[in-house]
Motif scaffolding. Structure first.
Motif, PDB file in Angstrom:
ATOM      1  N   LEU A 777       0.834  -1.192   0.000  1.00 36.70           N
ATOM      2  CA  LEU A 777       0.000   0.000   0.000  1.00 36.70           C
ATOM      3  C   LEU A 777       0.871   1.246   0.000  1.00 36.70           C
ATOM      4  N   GLU A 778       0.431   2.235  -0.741  1.00 38.97           N
ATOM      5  CA  GLU A 778       1.105   3.536  -0.681  1.00 38.97           C
ATOM      6  C   GLU A 778       0.471   4.328   0.447  1.00 38.97           C
ATOM      7  N   VAL A 779       1.258   4.682   1.456  1.00 38.09           N
ATOM      8  CA  VAL A 779       0.674   5.373   2.612  1.00 38.09           C
ATOM      9  C   VAL A 779       1.484   6.622   2.943  1.00 38.09           C
ATOM     10  N   ASP A 780       0.882   7.453   3.752  1.00 42.70           N
ATOM     11  CA  ASP A 780       1.559   8.645   4.246  1.00 42.70           C
ATOM     12  C   ASP A 780       2.649   8.186   5.232  1.00 42.70           C
ATOM     13  N   PRO A 781       3.834   8.790   5.145  1.00 43.70           N
ATOM     14  CA  PRO A 781       4.927   8.329   6.029  1.00 43.70           C
ATOM     15  C   PRO A 781       4.612   8.507   7.509  1.00 43.70           C
ATOM     16  N   THR A 782       3.657   9.371   7.833  1.00 39.88           N
ATOM     17  CA  THR A 782       3.366   9.608   9.244  1.00 39.88           C
ATOM     18  C   THR A 782       2.146   8.820   9.711  1.00 39.88           C
ATOM     19  N   ILE A 783       1.740   7.824   8.938  1.00 38.44           N
ATOM     20  CA  ILE A 783       0.529   7.064   9.263  1.00 38.44           C
ATOM     21  C   ILE A 783       0.635   6.457  10.666  1.00 38.44           C
ATOM     22  N   SER A 784      -0.494   6.463  11.369  1.00 42.72           N
ATOM     23  CA  SER A 784      -0.503   5.938  12.737  1.00 42.72           C
ATOM     24  C   SER A 784      -0.607   4.421  12.703  1.00 42.72           C
ATOM     25  N   GLU A 785      -0.354   3.836  13.850  1.00 45.15           N
ATOM     26  CA  GLU A 785      -0.414   2.379  13.942  1.00 45.15           C
ATOM     27  C   GLU A 785      -1.817   1.865  13.629  1.00 45.15           C
ATOM     28  N   ASP A 786      -2.828   2.552  14.223  1.00 45.99           N
ATOM     29  CA  ASP A 786      -4.216   2.145  13.996  1.00 45.99           C
ATOM     30  C   ASP A 786      -4.603   2.267  12.538  1.00 45.99           C
ATOM     31  N   ASP A 787      -4.249   3.395  11.933  1.00 40.99           N
ATOM     32  CA  ASP A 787      -4.601   3.616  10.525  1.00 40.99           C
ATOM     33  C   ASP A 787      -3.922   2.587   9.637  1.00 40.99           C
ATOM     34  N   ALA A 788      -2.658   2.284   9.972  1.00 42.60           N
ATOM     35  CA  ALA A 788      -1.930   1.301   9.177  1.00 42.60           C
ATOM     36  C   ALA A 788      -2.623  -0.046   9.257  1.00 42.60           C
ATOM     37  N   GLN A 789      -3.040  -0.382  10.463  1.00 45.45           N
ATOM     38  CA  GLN A 789      -3.697  -1.667  10.680  1.00 45.45           C
ATOM     39  C   GLN A 789      -5.020  -1.760   9.932  1.00 45.45           C
ATOM     40  N   SER A 790      -5.818  -0.692  10.070  1.00 46.71           N
ATOM     41  CA  SER A 790      -7.129  -0.761   9.414  1.00 46.71           C
ATOM     42  C   SER A 790      -6.996  -0.682   7.896  1.00 46.71           C
ATOM     43  N   ALA A 791      -6.014   0.077   7.420  1.00 50.01           N
ATOM     44  CA  ALA A 791      -5.793   0.135   5.975  1.00 50.01           C
ATOM     45  C   ALA A 791      -5.416  -1.246   5.459  1.00 50.01           C
ATOM     46  N   ALA A 792      -4.583  -1.927   6.233  1.00 48.83           N
ATOM     47  CA  ALA A 792      -4.132  -3.256   5.818  1.00 48.83           C
ATOM     48  C   ALA A 792      -5.304  -4.230   5.780  1.00 48.83           C
ATOM     49  N   LEU A 793      -6.124  -4.182   6.846  1.00 41.93           N
ATOM     50  CA  LEU A 793      -7.231  -5.129   6.934  1.00 41.93           C
ATOM     51  C   LEU A 793      -8.335  -4.828   5.926  1.00 41.93           C
ATOM     52  N   ALA A 794      -8.368  -3.586   5.440  1.00 39.83           N
ATOM     53  CA  ALA A 794      -9.403  -3.205   4.485  1.00 39.83           C
ATOM     54  C   ALA A 794      -8.998  -3.514   3.054  1.00 39.83           C
ATOM     55  N   ASP A 795      -7.767  -3.854   2.830  1.00 41.58           N
ATOM     56  CA  ASP A 795      -7.286  -4.080   1.473  1.00 41.58           C
ATOM     57  C   ASP A 795      -7.899  -5.352   0.888  1.00 41.58           C
ATOM     58  N   ALA A 796      -8.300  -5.226  -0.356  1.00 42.57           N
ATOM     59  CA  ALA A 796      -9.000  -6.343  -1.012  1.00 42.57           C
ATOM     60  C   ALA A 796      -8.147  -7.607  -1.046  1.00 42.57           C
ATOM     61  N   ALA A 797      -6.889  -7.450  -1.375  1.00 33.70           N
ATOM     62  CA  ALA A 797      -5.996  -8.619  -1.471  1.00 33.70           C
ATOM     63  C   ALA A 797      -5.856  -9.310  -0.119  1.00 33.70           C
ATOM     64  N   ILE A 798      -5.861  -8.496   0.917  1.00 34.56           N
ATOM     65  CA  ILE A 798      -5.715  -9.067   2.260  1.00 34.56           C
ATOM     66  C   ILE A 798      -6.997  -9.789   2.670  1.00 34.56           C
ATOM     67  N   ILE A 799      -8.126  -9.150   2.374  1.00 35.61           N
ATOM     68  CA  ILE A 799      -9.400  -9.786   2.695  1.00 35.61           C
ATOM     69  C   ILE A 799      -9.490 -11.135   1.999  1.00 35.61           C
ATOM     70  N   GLY A 800      -9.034 -11.142   0.760  1.00 35.48           N
ATOM     71  CA  GLY A 800      -9.022 -12.392  -0.001  1.00 35.48           C
ATOM     72  C   GLY A 800      -8.106 -13.423   0.631  1.00 35.48           C
ATOM     73  N   ALA A 801      -6.935 -12.962   1.049  1.00 33.65           N
ATOM     74  CA  ALA A 801      -5.938 -13.884   1.604  1.00 33.65           C
ATOM     75  C   ALA A 801      -6.404 -14.464   2.931  1.00 33.65           C
ATOM     76  N   LEU A 802      -7.126 -13.638   3.678  1.00 33.17           N
ATOM     77  CA  LEU A 802      -7.598 -14.106   4.970  1.00 33.17           C
ATOM     78  C   LEU A 802      -8.767 -15.085   4.828  1.00 33.17           C
ATOM     79  N   ALA A 803      -9.521 -14.894   3.758  1.00 35.91           N
ATOM     80  CA  ALA A 803     -10.664 -15.785   3.462  1.00 35.91           C
ATOM     81  C   ALA A 803     -11.577 -15.963   4.668  1.00 35.91           C
ATOM     82  N   GLY A 804     -11.857 -14.881   5.340  1.00 35.32           N
ATOM     83  CA  GLY A 804     -12.825 -14.907   6.428  1.00 35.32           C
ATOM     84  C   GLY A 804     -12.291 -15.317   7.784  1.00 35.32           C
ATOM     85  N   VAL A 805     -11.039 -15.778   7.819  1.00 35.24           N
ATOM     86  CA  VAL A 805     -10.461 -16.159   9.106  1.00 35.24           C
ATOM     87  C   VAL A 805     -10.150 -14.914   9.929  1.00 35.24           C
ATOM     88  N   THR A 806     -10.426 -14.959  11.208  1.00 38.43           N
ATOM     89  CA  THR A 806     -10.143 -13.816  12.063  1.00 38.43           C
ATOM     90  C   THR A 806      -8.680 -13.858  12.516  1.00 38.43           C
TER      91      THR A 806
END
Length: 822
Positions: A777-806
């Motif tokens: 992901l292209e992100v702002d260099p000052t991105i917070s930990e929470d934002d980084a986490q939610s951005a990661a979890l919201a990414d389509a490729a990641i959602i696909g990779a997780l396949a519904g597993v928590t």
RNA sequence: GGGGGCGUAGCCCAAUUGGCAGAGGCAGGGCGCUUAAACCGCCUCCAGUGAGGGUUCGAGUCCCUUCGCCCCUACCA
């Protein structure tokens, strides 16, 4: 290789100009912040070799860089011009060492100048300059007056090849001379010593605060070799009023003392030796006295040798712990020059004693419980004490304390610190050195040469044959003199000083070479000392650096250098060696690759860049078949800069666009990288950063789209400025062509990066699932930990990779990485 | 024997506090330029970090074992 410009011409032009315009001359009252950059002054061995080139490339880089940082930089040059090779060469050629030396000095100076290294030549000093000698002799006499110089007979290392005495440090581990390779012999002579041992404690303690390579500090600490222990009496069995004094670091093992050993030189040996044993003792002593250090130590590994190396004296002493009588041996594994020259032997806890006891059938009593499964002979580690009376059950540290108390009460024991460091033997039976300025009067003894008669200079008409005598001793006119006190007939000292004496204070004269009659004016020298950056070879890690440290401390204490810091070299850098076919490249090995020819092809700049770029400055350089190509690659880099500066094939456009901004960003990031590289001795990466910048500028400027003119100019000027301390000629030439009305590139301020341009707009953040990269992901260099986490979890490729597993856990390290664990 | 350092691509070497192994160069390959070659320019191949284990979400990086090379030191009681 063909160059796009005339390297020789350009480099000669700038070298002449730097010499003429005095840019690098610096006055002692310069108002700028001071920086003392010093490269170890060389022994003049002729034209520079690659080791010199590497050394002076680094030194010159430091001097030029600090100058651009706005400092008043003291960068002097001189010669360690006394020494054996010149004398030997002169004997061989039938000429005078001075002529030989000065010819070599001229050669070295010329090749240093051709390297483009700049110095304040007004400050040049060399050891055989009569003025410098005068001050060296003044210092010697001040040491004498202060009790720091003394005369003593001592067993010395005699090199039959060099026909002279060597310092311990000049004898290699295998017992040969470091210079000639001859087997060193032992010989008793009256010699001059400096009391460096008076400073052992301070020399050791002050190491902690130095910004020196750790390994050099460790080497010095080991060389000084401090050890704490107890010195006490072993009463003689046949006469309790007399005792053998011994030193030990392990008083706790006292119950295990089953014999004692004295060195062959021990003063009590004759008294201890009974008539029955006299023959074998004398045989051993004779062998030890005539044997070289190597022969004496060589047989340490074989039982056969050990047996030969010890003999029973016939006497016994009383173990103050057990009150048992134990035999006294003489053995050459005990050194007459360390501690008391005698030891208590504890075969169960000391390997050497164990080996000796085994061979001689002596009793071995364990006093420390070794760990389970211990298989060796002697055990010297920690453990619970046994067979040790009142020490039983204690560990080593506690037992040491109690044992020391016991010895204090019953055996005149005192706690004592010993040093491995010995006093510095400074006498040399050579001609080409600084004469020791004393005379020997039948009436008044040792008399210093009066101040107004200094310097004592050696006459020129001295025969330097291989008689083994000091050459000066054979010159009647020099040798015979009169006593300065009463005019009686007297003899001049014929020995000269160790050349390490010269190199122990030359850096102080550099700081003030202008004051007449005295070595230096401490007020002037204080403006520069300590040396901010000292640069030299690792081979000087012990001797030169230790002696120079001692000199300065002593000079401060005896009033010659009041107010000066007690340590001469704040920061030290030791460069790696140049190696060819696995061994050090050196003149004596005859495996030199002379730098001279590179001056004609790639130029001094090309050679400098090679030495900077080939690897970390502290690492050794292996000169291989490929080195030639690497050097050409460095020249190619400079050629590319030259061509770009001609605007060859460059296309321009008018309005600043994104690509121009990208070039500016790259330029300012390079400022950071190069500055950091130079500050932390990472010259190879600094050059790499400049190569990278050149690629960026060049690619953009030659693209169809082209580059905006001011952008190119800024980038190119910055590139030249950053490169200036590394490749001083080319950068000066191009700068002059581009900005003929401005001061030289070398007078420019060091560039400062614009923080706005250095900052990245976005960075690539890697998103991993179980450590495997699943998205970027292209992100702002000052991105917070929470934002980084939610951005990661919201990414389509990641959602696909997780396949519904928590995810069980998410590790976010913004802005670089998020790792999702399932 | 003791102490220290280093093993990353065919080679020299990079890699913040552990965070996508690659910045740069050399060599090799390809293309362009050239009548041709050299020079030059552009593109490109190439390793999973000496080996084995451990700690960790994650190790070139930290820990242990081991191999190889280099440097210093070596009877200092």
């Amino acid at each position: 290789m063909a160059r796009p410009f005339n390297v020789t011409e350009v480099e000669a032009k700038w070298q002449a100009r730097w010499l003429d315009d005095g840019t690098y001359e610096v006055d002692n009252d310069d108002p700028r912040e001071r920086f003392y950059a010093l490269t170890m002054y060389p022994y003049p061995s002729g034209t520079a070799h690659q080791g010199h080139i590497r050394n002076y490339t680094f030194g010159d880089l430091v001097a030029r860089y600090q100058t651009m940082r706005g400092k008043a930089v003291l960068s002097p040059f001189g010669f360690d011009s006394f020494g054996l090779p010149a004398e030997n060469a002169a004997i061989k050629a039938g000429s005078h060492p001075r002529l030989f030396t000065e010819a070599r000095m001229a050669e070295l100076k010329s090749s240093i100048r051709r390297l483009g290294a700049v110095y304040d030549w007004r400050r040049e000093v060399y050891s055989h300059d009569p003025q410098f000698m005068k001050y060296s002799q003044q210092i010697f006499l001040a040491f004498l007056k202060a009790g720091l110089a003394y005369r003593a007979e001592a067993p010395v290392n005699w090199c039959p090849g060099c026909m002279t005495v060597l310092a311990n440090e000049q004898v290699l581990a295998d017992g040969t001379c470091e210079r000639s390779g001859d087997l060193v012999e032992r010989k008793n002579l009256e010699q001059w010593f400096f009391k460096i041992t008076d400073y052992a404690e301070e020399l050791l303690n002050d190491i902690d605060d130095l910004e020196w390579p750790e390994r050099v500090k460790t080497m010095q600490r080991n060389w000084i070799g401090r050890s704490e222990g107890v010195e006490f009496d072993l009463a003689l069995a046949y006469d309790a009023t007399k005792a053998l004094r011994v030193f030990t670091t392990r008083p706790d093992t006292g119950f295990g003392v089953t014999y004692a050993v004295v060195a062959p030189e021990h003063p009590m040996l004759a008294e201890l030796t009974t008539d029955d044993e006299r023959a074998s003792v004398e045989a051993l002593v004779e062998r030890a006295a005539s044997a070289s250090e190597m022969e004496r130590t060589a047989s340490s590994d074989s039982g056969d040798g050990l047996e030969k190396r010890g003999a029973f004296t016939g006497s016994f002493v009383v173990n103050p712990f057990t009150n048992e009588q134990v035999p006294v041996y003489v053995a050459d594994y005990v050194l007459g020059t360390y501690g008391t020259g005698a030891i208590m032997a504890v075969p169960a806890e000391d390997e050497r004693d164990h080996a000796f006891a085994t061979v001689h059938g002596l009793k071995i009593v364990r006093t420390t419980q070794p760990p389970e499964g211990f298989a060796g002979g002697a055990y010297s580690g920690d453990g619970v004490h046994m067979n040790s009376g009142f020490l039983d059950g204690l560990n080593v540290a506690d037992a040491k304390v109690k044992a020391a108390e016991h010895l204090a009460k019953h055996a005149n024991g005192i706690t004592k610190v010993n040093y491995r460091l010995r006093d510095w033997l400074v006498s040399r039976q050579r001609f080409w050195g600084c004469p020791i300025p004393v005379v020997y009067c039948e009436v008044h003894g040792i008399v210093p040469v009066p101040a107004d008669q200094l310097p004592v200079l050696a006459p020129d008409d001295v025969t330097m044959d291989k008689s083994g005598l000091s050459p000066l001793a054979t010159h009647e006119g020099f040798r015979n003199t009169v006593c300065p006190i009463g005019g009686e007939p007297a003899l001049r000292e014929a020995d000269t000083m160790d050349t390490f004496c010269d190199s122990s204070w030359y850096f102080l004269r550099f700081a003030d070479p202008f004051t007449p009659d005295v070595a230096f004016d401490p007020v002037q020298v204080a403006k520069w000392m300590p040396v901010d950056q000292y640069i030299g070879g690792i081979e000087h890690a012990i001797l030169h650096l230790l002696y120079a440290r001692f000199y300065l401390k002593a000079l401060v204490d005896i009033g010659i250098a009041p107010g000066l810091p007690r340590e001469p070299f704040r920061r030290l850098f030791t460069q790696g060696m140049i190696r060819l076919d696995g061994s050090k490249m050196s003149k004596s090995k005859g495996n030199l690759v002379a730098p001279e020819r590179y001056y004609e092809t790639v130029g001094a700049d090309g050679l400098r860049i090679f030495h900077l770029f080939v690897g970390p400055p502290a690492d050794n350089v292996d000169w291989t078949d490929q080195t030639e190509e690497l050097i050409e690659g460095c020249a190619r880099f400079l050629d590319r800069i030259y061509r770009l500066a001609q605007y060859d094939e460059v296309k321009f456009h008018d309005v600043v666009d994104d690509t121009d901004v990208a070039v500016r960003r790259a330029t300012h990031r390079t400022i950071l990288k190069v500055t950091e590289g130079l500050d932390r001795w990472s010259y190879n990466t600094a050059v790499a950063a400049l190569m990278e910048l050149l690629n960026t500028i060049s690619k953009t400027a030659r693209s169809d789209e082209g580059i905006e003119r001011a952008t190119l100019d800024e980038s190119l000027d910055t590139l030249l400025t950053l490169l200036a301390p590394m490749a001083p000629h080319l950068t000066a030439e191009l700068w002059e062509a581009r900005r003929p009305n401005d001061p030289s590139v070398h007078l420019q301020s060091w560039p400062v990066a614009d923080p706005e341009l250095v900052r990245e707009a976005t960075v690539t953040m890697v998103v991993q699932v179980n450590g495997k990269v699943r998205a970027r992901l292209e992100v702002d260099p000052t991105i917070s930990e929470d934002d980084a986490q939610s951005a990661a979890l919201a990414d389509a490729a990641i959602i696909g990779a997780l396949a519904g597993v928590t995810p069980t856990r998410v590790v976010a390290r913004p802005p670089r990485l998020v790792n999702i664990i399932v």
